[in-house]
Design an enzyme around this catalytic site. Structure first.
Site, PDB file in Angstrom:
ATOM      1  N   HIS A 145      51.617  48.536  37.738  1.00  0.00           N
ATOM      2  CA  HIS A 145      50.477  47.724  38.207  1.00  0.00           C
ATOM      3  C   HIS A 145      49.421  47.695  37.110  1.00  0.00           C
ATOM      4  O   HIS A 145      48.680  48.655  36.890  1.00  0.00           O
ATOM      5  CB  HIS A 145      49.876  48.278  39.495  1.00  0.00           C
ATOM      6  CG  HIS A 145      48.824  47.374  40.073  1.00  0.00           C
ATOM      7  ND1 HIS A 145      49.089  46.450  41.058  1.00  0.00           N
ATOM      8  CD2 HIS A 145      47.509  47.224  39.776  1.00  0.00           C
ATOM      9  CE1 HIS A 145      47.980  45.787  41.365  1.00  0.00           C
ATOM     10  NE2 HIS A 145      47.009  46.239  40.593  1.00  0.00           N
ATOM     11  N   CYS A 146      49.361  46.584  36.399  1.00  0.00           N
ATOM     12  CA  CYS A 146      48.343  46.387  35.370  1.00  0.00           C
ATOM     13  C   CYS A 146      48.124  44.887  35.227  1.00  0.00           C
ATOM     14  O   CYS A 146      48.852  44.092  35.814  1.00  0.00           O
ATOM     15  CB  CYS A 146      48.777  47.020  34.051  1.00  0.00           C
ATOM     16  SG  CYS A 146      50.438  46.539  33.545  1.00  0.00           S
TER      17      CYS A 146
ATOM     18  N   TYR B  15      34.928  36.895  40.212  1.00  0.00           N
ATOM     19  CA  TYR B  15      34.307  37.712  39.160  1.00  0.00           C
ATOM     20  C   TYR B  15      34.744  37.168  37.807  1.00  0.00           C
ATOM     21  O   TYR B  15      35.765  36.479  37.715  1.00  0.00           O
ATOM     22  CB  TYR B  15      34.708  39.195  39.279  1.00  0.00           C
ATOM     23  CG  TYR B  15      36.200  39.463  39.164  1.00  0.00           C
ATOM     24  CD1 TYR B  15      36.837  39.498  37.925  1.00  0.00           C
ATOM     25  CD2 TYR B  15      36.986  39.691  40.286  1.00  0.00           C
ATOM     26  CE1 TYR B  15      38.204  39.748  37.806  1.00  0.00           C
ATOM     27  CE2 TYR B  15      38.348  39.938  40.187  1.00  0.00           C
ATOM     28  CZ  TYR B  15      38.946  39.966  38.937  1.00  0.00           C
ATOM     29  OH  TYR B  15      40.296  40.197  38.820  1.00  0.00           O
TER      30      TYR B  15
ATOM     31  N   ARG C 104      52.125  37.486  44.821  1.00  0.00           N
ATOM     32  CA  ARG C 104      51.098  38.352  45.413  1.00  0.00           C
ATOM     33  C   ARG C 104      50.299  37.600  46.464  1.00  0.00           C
ATOM     34  O   ARG C 104      49.817  36.493  46.211  1.00  0.00           O
ATOM     35  CB  ARG C 104      50.154  38.834  44.316  1.00  0.00           C
ATOM     36  CG  ARG C 104      49.235  39.970  44.739  1.00  0.00           C
ATOM     37  CD  ARG C 104      48.373  40.398  43.574  1.00  0.00           C
ATOM     38  NE  ARG C 104      47.732  41.675  43.803  1.00  0.00           N
ATOM     39  CZ  ARG C 104      46.596  42.051  43.233  1.00  0.00           C
ATOM     40  NH1 ARG C 104      45.973  41.245  42.387  1.00  0.00           N
ATOM     41  NH2 ARG C 104      46.071  43.230  43.486  1.00  0.00           N
TER      42      ARG C 104
ATOM     43  N   ARG D  90      36.605  40.049  49.479  1.00  0.00           N
ATOM     44  CA  ARG D  90      35.656  39.896  48.368  1.00  0.00           C
ATOM     45  C   ARG D  90      36.342  39.276  47.149  1.00  0.00           C
ATOM     46  O   ARG D  90      35.680  38.890  46.189  1.00  0.00           O
ATOM     47  CB  ARG D  90      35.035  41.253  48.013  1.00  0.00           C
ATOM     48  CG  ARG D  90      36.008  42.228  47.447  1.00  0.00           C
ATOM     49  CD  ARG D  90      35.428  43.625  47.222  1.00  0.00           C
ATOM     50  NE  ARG D  90      36.505  44.589  47.150  1.00  0.00           N
ATOM     51  CZ  ARG D  90      37.294  44.756  46.099  1.00  0.00           C
ATOM     52  NH1 ARG D  90      37.113  44.048  45.005  1.00  0.00           N
ATOM     53  NH2 ARG D  90      38.283  45.635  46.124  1.00  0.00           N
TER      54      ARG D  90
ATOM     55  N   ASP E 207      46.624  50.299  36.738  1.00  0.00           N
ATOM     56  CA  ASP E 207      45.634  49.280  37.131  1.00  0.00           C
ATOM     57  C   ASP E 207      44.725  48.883  35.975  1.00  0.00           C
ATOM     58  O   ASP E 207      43.693  48.231  36.173  1.00  0.00           O
ATOM     59  CB  ASP E 207      44.789  49.709  38.344  1.00  0.00           C
ATOM     60  CG  ASP E 207      44.039  48.523  38.967  1.00  0.00           C
ATOM     61  OD1 ASP E 207      44.588  47.407  38.935  1.00  0.00           O
ATOM     62  OD2 ASP E 207      42.914  48.701  39.439  1.00  0.00           O
TER      63      ASP E 207
HETATM   64  C1  0GY Z   1      43.476  45.592  41.570  1.00  0.00           C
HETATM   65  C2  0GY Z   1      42.289  45.569  42.384  1.00  0.00           C
HETATM   66  C3  0GY Z   1      41.299  44.660  42.443  1.00  0.00           C
HETATM   67  C4  0GY Z   1      41.315  43.350  41.893  1.00  0.00           C
HETATM   68  C5  0GY Z   1      42.382  42.568  41.799  1.00  0.00           C
HETATM   69  O1  0GY Z   1      43.440  40.576  41.383  1.00  0.00           O
HETATM   70  C6  0GY Z   1      42.365  41.151  41.390  1.00  0.00           C
HETATM   71  O2  0GY Z   1      41.309  40.622  41.087  1.00  0.00           O
HETATM   72  O3  0GY Z   1      43.569  43.022  42.116  1.00  0.00           O
HETATM   73  C7  0GY Z   1      40.109  45.035  43.207  1.00  0.00           C
HETATM   74  O4  0GY Z   1      39.028  44.491  42.931  1.00  0.00           O
HETATM   75  O5  0GY Z   1      40.209  45.891  44.115  1.00  0.00           O
HETATM   76  O6  0GY Z   1      44.560  45.878  42.068  1.00  0.00           O
HETATM   77  O7  0GY Z   1      43.419  45.355  40.389  1.00  0.00           O
END
Ligand code: 0GY
Length: 313
Positions: free
Chosen positions: A49-50, A67, A142, A148, A268
């Site tokens: 997961h990255c 964001y 996904r 949010r 991550d």
């Molecule tokens: C993660 C978690 C987050 C964000 C995302 O796709 C994304 O923007 O997954 C988060 O903000 O909790 O898994 O990277």
């Protein structure tokens, strides 16, 4: 980009978003000098997961994003992979790129077979677009339920996408907060594919590991042998904080011990949306032996499980 890019070395530090985008003011850049982990992962280990972010000048961020991150390129990701002693990556499409998977595909195609991907697609995706993603190394789609991060997609759209990608042998990655699981449970249980849950369904780790909230998640995995979990992201869930994230350990360890063949681990990196602290990625590796105490568990978590799900073709 220099071929000798190294975490902590020249060119490593996050430099904001390029291409006319402005990184959010409260955005925390990824760690400027990750440490070398004490834990040496086994040969073939996968960071499952990255993300890659942009660079924005080449792969613009989505207009509907919630964001704007700093750029985090594939070259940086490979440098981190090598530095941490990992061999392969699963790159997950982040919401800041919406359903434009070009940065993901670019990274997969440049990976020399050492990366697979999880894409985001919309209701209008064509069969030939899905086949092209598959050819690039995408193995999953996904579905994000974290409010949010995304606007809601109707269930029937997700169901239709799940059916189509199941025919390609892909799985569905789901991301949600634990408080939402009761109303999402039946939908998740009905998905016609392997289902991989991000970050253990984001439990509230101030609640007991054998309390009703986490018990519901364990029940989902017990009742549905097609459900897997990433035991990742202690830094998002912990109140105790780094370096040991000891309040998250019992949750991850329970899943590793109960479902050793259906757990995955990932960094991550570059850690979107963290408030408070940015983890040292070396310390995240050192978390692995805490949640998977035996070599056999670690072999499954780091190598066998992700190989089976992502690198079997
Ligand atoms: C993660 C978690 C987050 C964000 C995302 O796709 C994304 O923007 O997954 C988060 O903000 O909790 O898994 O990277």
């Amino acid at each position: 980009m220099s071929a000798t890019l190294t975490p902590g070395g020249p060119g490593w530090a996050a430099s904001g978003a390029s291409g006319g985008f402005t990184t959010d003011r409260d955005w925390l850049p990824y760690h400027p000098r990750p440490s070398k982990p004490s834990y040496l992962p086994p040969p073939g280990a996968v960071d499952a997961h990255c993300h890659v972010f942009g660079p924005g000048a080449q792969f613009p961020y989505a207009p509907e994003r919630k964001y704007t991150p700093c750029d985090a390129s594939k070259e940086h990701l490979w440098a981190l992979r090598d530095f941490l002693g990992l061999e392969r990556n699963v790159i997950v499409q982040a919401t800041c790129h919406g359903t434009d998977n070009r940065a993901l595909v670019d990274a997969l195609q440049a990976s020399g077979g050492r990366a697979r991907g999880v894409a985001s697609v919309g209701r209008g995706v064509t069969d030939s677009e899905l086949r092209a993603l598959d050819a690039a190394g995408v193995r999953g789609v996904r579905f994000n339920f974290v409010r949010r991060l995304v606007d809601t997609t109707p269930r029937e759209v997700l169901e239709a996408i799940a059916k189509r990608v199941a025919q390609l042998g892909w799985h569905v990655v789901i991301y949600f907060e634990a408080a939402e699981l009761p109303q999402l449970y039946e939908f998740f249980a009905s998905l016609p594919a392997t289902v991989v849950v991000d970050h253990m369904g984001r439990p509230d780790v101030t609640k007991p590991v054998d309390g009703p909230e986490f018990e519901l998640f364990v029940r989902l995995m017990r009742e549905r042998p097609n459900v897997w979990s990433k035991v990742s992201c202690p830094e998002r869930l912990s109140k105790a904080g780094p370096p040991r994230y000891e309040d998250v350990v019992p949750f991850a360890r329970r899943l590793v011990e109960t479902f050793p063949d259906r757990v995955l681990w990932g960094t991550d990196w570059p850690h979107p949306n963290l408030k408070g602290h940015m983890p040292d990625d070396g310390k995240l590796l050192d978390y692995v032996p805490q949640i998977a105490p035996t070599p056999a568990q670690r072999q499954k978590l780091m190598v066998e499980n992700p190989s089976r799900l992502y690198f079997n073709r």
